[in-house]
Structures are given as structure tokens and as C-alpha cells.
Design an enzyme around this catalytic site. Structure first.
Site, short mmCIF file in Angstrom:
data_model
loop_
_atom_site.label_atom_id
_atom_site.label_comp_id
_atom_site.label_asym_id
_atom_site.label_seq_id
_atom_site.Cartn_x
_atom_site.Cartn_y
_atom_site.Cartn_z
CG ASP A 135 -5.66 -3.43 3.03
OD1 ASP A 135 -6.55 -4.30 2.89
OD2 ASP A 135 -4.58 -3.48 2.40
CE1 TYR B 4 0.68 -8.32 0.25
CE2 TYR B 4 0.99 -6.19 -0.79
CZ TYR B 4 0.99 -7.57 -0.86
OH TYR B 4 1.31 -8.19 -2.04
CE LYS C 149 -3.80 -10.90 -2.03
NZ LYS C 149 -3.35 -9.83 -1.17
NE ARG D 164 -5.70 5.91 -18.70
CZ ARG D 164 -5.74 7.17 -19.18
NH1 ARG D 164 -6.13 8.15 -18.39
NH2 ARG D 164 -5.37 7.42 -20.41
C1 LIG Z 1 -2.45 -8.68 -1.26
C2 LIG Z 1 -2.67 -7.50 -0.41
C3 LIG Z 1 -2.49 -6.20 -0.92
C4 LIG Z 1 -2.00 -5.95 -2.34
O1 LIG Z 1 -2.92 -6.38 -3.28
P1 LIG Z 1 -2.52 -6.83 -4.78
O2 LIG Z 1 -3.84 -7.16 -5.36
O3 LIG Z 1 -1.58 -7.99 -4.68
O4 LIG Z 1 -1.88 -5.64 -5.40
C5 LIG Z 1 -2.76 -5.12 -0.08
N1 LIG Z 1 -3.17 -5.32 1.20
C6 LIG Z 1 -3.33 -6.56 1.72
C7 LIG Z 1 -3.78 -6.70 3.15
C8 LIG Z 1 -3.09 -7.69 0.94
O5 LIG Z 1 -3.25 -8.93 1.46
#
Ligand SMILES: *Cc1c(COP(=O)(O)O)cnc(C)c1O
Length: 389
Positions: free
Chosen positions: A179, A107, A204, A54
Site C-alpha cells: 500500500d 491503516y 489521498k 462495472r
Molecule cells: C485511507 C487509506 C486507505 C483506505 O482508503 P479509502 O479510500 O478511505 O477506502 C488504505 N490505506 C491507507 C494507507 C490509507 O491512508
């Protein structure tokens, strides 16, 4: 070093000082201890030695170094999901009574977490449009600690015009959190434009093969150290196998993104001229919210194309079901093309009116353009648009 070289050569870990209890992929929860490690731990340098996974893991460290290099940050922290990254950052910088400025163009999971923090922990929140810096500045109070926006938003790809708020935020000691999931570090590096921390859902584009969940945070050594302390307490640990897969994926990020960029631009242009399509949003189209900003800040537009099909949600569903190569699924950023509609996925919790107010009109479709041959993607879209209304 340039992008491709960094993607391949940064983040190589020396094995000299490693004593994993079992052998690599460093699928080990802990490491052999010695006096040097005890000392480092007692002095608060727990992140510099191998103690417990961790706290740190070499497979994970390799990805962290690579991501710091690709986003142009001093350091990075890998966690178990994008939401793990968002939560670790928000819980680091916000205390009861603190205020943040963010946007409804975010998101859905992030919006959910923010309203939970509002209700349960007394965080104050103002919502502004990401492409109206004056509005963001106007919303700030003496209690504001964070500006939190997506570099381009989900699902309407609205840009965060951060240049307009950087000076203000600096003066007030407000952290800018971006983000950058939709653009990926290949197309845009928010830290170079004044962000303090960059977040990715590595699930992603970074992972890119729809086979892992992970998140990453990049920033200065000082900020990452602060976030690390919160993360160690919260516990969203990225597992070594996912880190290994991610490290492998990052070596081809530039190659995949090149193709995502080319394919999506082509798809956006074709959709723009199609009689069954009402509007198309893509950063490199002339009618984008801020076309000059996109061209001067982004290397390219990325792989996401959002458009409105004539005939509303029903016609949208008919279109999706008729696709053969492009799969109907949530998530995005994989090598395969995926399609979904916000009304029954990311934004299902909103009423029609609330969706409309955001700009998510009936018939809005979110397309994650993959890296297949673009001719096949276009033919699939064309045959699915045929017929119907
Ligand atoms: C998918 C996504 C998240 C969350 O990510 P996870 O890996 O599903 O927890 C946060 N911000 C954006 C822009 C996303 O597309």
C-alpha cells in the site's frame, strides 16, 4: 517518457470504437452491443470490450492506463475506494487455511478487514514489524500466500524494508502487496523493487483535493486480470465522475508532490527544534528509523509529518483547536493542510497500552502538510504551540 510527461500524456483513449448509450463524461452504465462484443465476452475477454460499466468504462480506463504508467506496471484497476482495492486483492489471493504476514502498523480499515477475514473465513495471519525483514521471513509458513505492508505506515511512517524479503518471497511464490498511499508514485515505485501489486487509496494524494473516494491496484497484466475477476464479483465500481476528477488530478500530481515534499521537510525541521515537541518522524530527517534506506529509495519524504507534543493528548487537542489555517479533519493528501490525532480517530479502538506498544504515545499528532505557502503553515503551527503547558 519521464514522470511529468507520463502524467500528462499517457492514458489518452481513442473514441473511434466507443458507442456509449449517452454522451461523455462517460457517465453511462452500459454500451451498445454487437457481434464482436458478444464474441469477446463469451471468450472471457470481457475486459477488452465495452459492455457494462462495472466491467469497464473509458473514463476509468484512462486513469488505469495513467496509473500503470506512473507506477511502472503493465496494467491497473480502478475501484471505488482504497478499501475496495485492499478487499479485492485479499479476496483474490486468500482461501480458507491460507496464511498472510502483515503488520499492526497498517491503516485501521485494512486491519479491520484482515481480522474479519481471520474470524469469518479462516484466514491465518501473523503480524511483524515492516522494518524487520528477518521477522517477516520467520513468520512465513508453508501456507503463506501474501506479504502485505505499507511502503511507509500510518501514522508512524515506518518503512517496509522490502529488499530483505523479495528473494525469499519469489522462491516461495508469496505475493508482495504494498500500500503506497502515503508516498505516492511520485516518491516511490514499489514494483521496481520487487512488489507484485501496488495499492493506493486514490482518495489521498492521487485525488489530492479532498473531493472524491477511489482506489487503484497496479501490477502485471496477469495479476490485474485475476483481481479484476474478484472485483467484478464484489462490485466496488469507481464511478465515472470520480474517475474524470482523478484523471484531471493526476496531471498535476508531480507539481503537488514537489510542494508537499518541500513544505513537509521544512515543517519537520522546524518542529524538530521546537521546545514543545518531544519527537518528530519524517523520512528525510537524520533520526528516521532507516534514514539511508529512505534516501536511497524515495525521491523525497512526502507530505506526512508525525510528531509528539509535550503534555499528552489533552495538549494535542488544545494545539489542534488553536490552529487557524490547518484544519482538524481525518484523511490526508489534499492541497490543504490537515491535522488529526490517532488516539481518537484511526486508533480509537485500541487501549492506551496497545497504542503505546505500537509507539503511538499520548500527544502523537499526524499532520498532512498541504501546499499552501510554507511561511503561513509555519506561523500557524508556531502560534498554536504558544501558551498551554
Ligand atoms: C485511507 C487509506 C486507505 C483506505 O482508503 P479509502 O479510500 O478511505 O477506502 C488504505 N490505506 C491507507 C494507507 C490509507 O491512508
Amino acid at each position: 517518457m519521464r514522470f511529468a510527461t507520463k502524467a500528462i500524456h499517457s492514458g489518452e483513449i481513442s473514441l473511434e470504437k466507443l458507442k456509449p448509450v449517452i454522451t461523455p463524461i462517460f457517465q453511462t452504465s452500459n454500451y451498445l452491443l454487437d457481434d464482436e462484443i458478444y464474441k469477446a465476452f463469451l471468450e472471457g475477454r470481457g475486459r477488452d470490450v465495452w459492455i457494462y460499466t462495472r466491467h469497464g468504462n473509458p473514463t476509468r480506463r484512462a486513469v488505469e492506463e495513467k496509473m500503470a504508467a506512473l507506477e511502472g506496471g503493465e496494467d491497473a484497476l480502478m475501484v471505488s475506494s482504497g478499501m475496495g482495492a485492499v478487499a479485492s486483492v485479499l479476496f483474490t489471493y486468500l482461501r480458507p487455511g491460507d496464511h498472510m504476514v502483515t503488520s499492526k502498523h497498517l491503516y485501521g480499515g485494512s486491519l479491520g478487514l484482515i481480522s474479519m477475514m481471520e474470524e469469518r473465513f479462516g484466514i491465518k495471519v501473523s503480524y511483524s514489524l515492516p522494518d524487520h525483514p528477518e521477522g517477516i521471513i520467520d513468520a512465513a509458513t508453508s501456507e503463506t500466500k501474501l506479504f502485505f505492508f505499507e511502503s511507509i505506515s500510518n501514522p508512524l511512517l515506518r518503512p517496509f524494508l522490502m529488499d530483505g524479503v523479495v528473494e525469499f518471497a519469489r522462491k516461495r511464490g508469496i505475493k508482495i502487496i504494498v500500500d503506497n498511499t502515503f508516498l505516492s508514485p511520485y516518491n516511490f515505485n514499489p514494483l521496481q523493487h520487487g512488489a507484485d501489486l501496488v495499492i493506493h487509496s486514490a482518495t489521498k494524494y492521487l485525488g489530492g483535493h479532498s473531493d472524491l473516494l477511489a482506489g487503484v491496484i497496479v501490477g502485471s497484466k496477469e495479476d490485474i486480470e485475476m483481481v479484476w475477476k474478484t472485483y467484478v464479483a464484489l462490485g466496488p465500481t469507481a464511478d465515472p465522475l470520480s474517475c474524470f476528477l482523478l484523471e484531471r488530478s493526476l496531471k498535476t500530481l508531480h507539481v503537488r508532490m514537489e510542494r508537499h515534499n518541500l513544505n513537509a521537510l521544512e515543517v519537520a525541521r522546524v518542529l524538530e527544534g521546537h521546545p514543545k515537541v518531544e519527537w518528530v518522524i519524517y523520512p528525510m530527517l537524520d533520526n528516521y528509523y532507516e534514514a539511508d534506506y529512505a534516501r536511497s529509495h524515495f525521491r523525497a519524504g512526502g507530505g506526512m509529518v508525525t510528531f509528539k507534543i509535550k503534555g499528552g493528548n489533552e495538549e494535542g487537542m488544545r494545539f489542534m483547536r488553536k490552529l487557524k489555517i490547518i484544519k482538524e479533519a481525518a484523511s490526508l493528501g489534499g492541497v490543504e493542510s490537515l491535522v488529526s490525532m490517532p488516539f481518537n480517530t484511526s486508533h480509537y479502538a485500541l487501549s492506551d497500552e496497545e497504542r503505546r506498544a505500537l509507539g503511538i504515545e499520548p500527544g502523537t499528532i499526524r499532520l498532512s502538510v498541504g501546499i499552501e505557502d510554507v511561511e503561513d503553515i509555519l506561523a500557524d503551527i508556531d502560534q498554536a504551540l504558544e501558551g498551554g503547558e
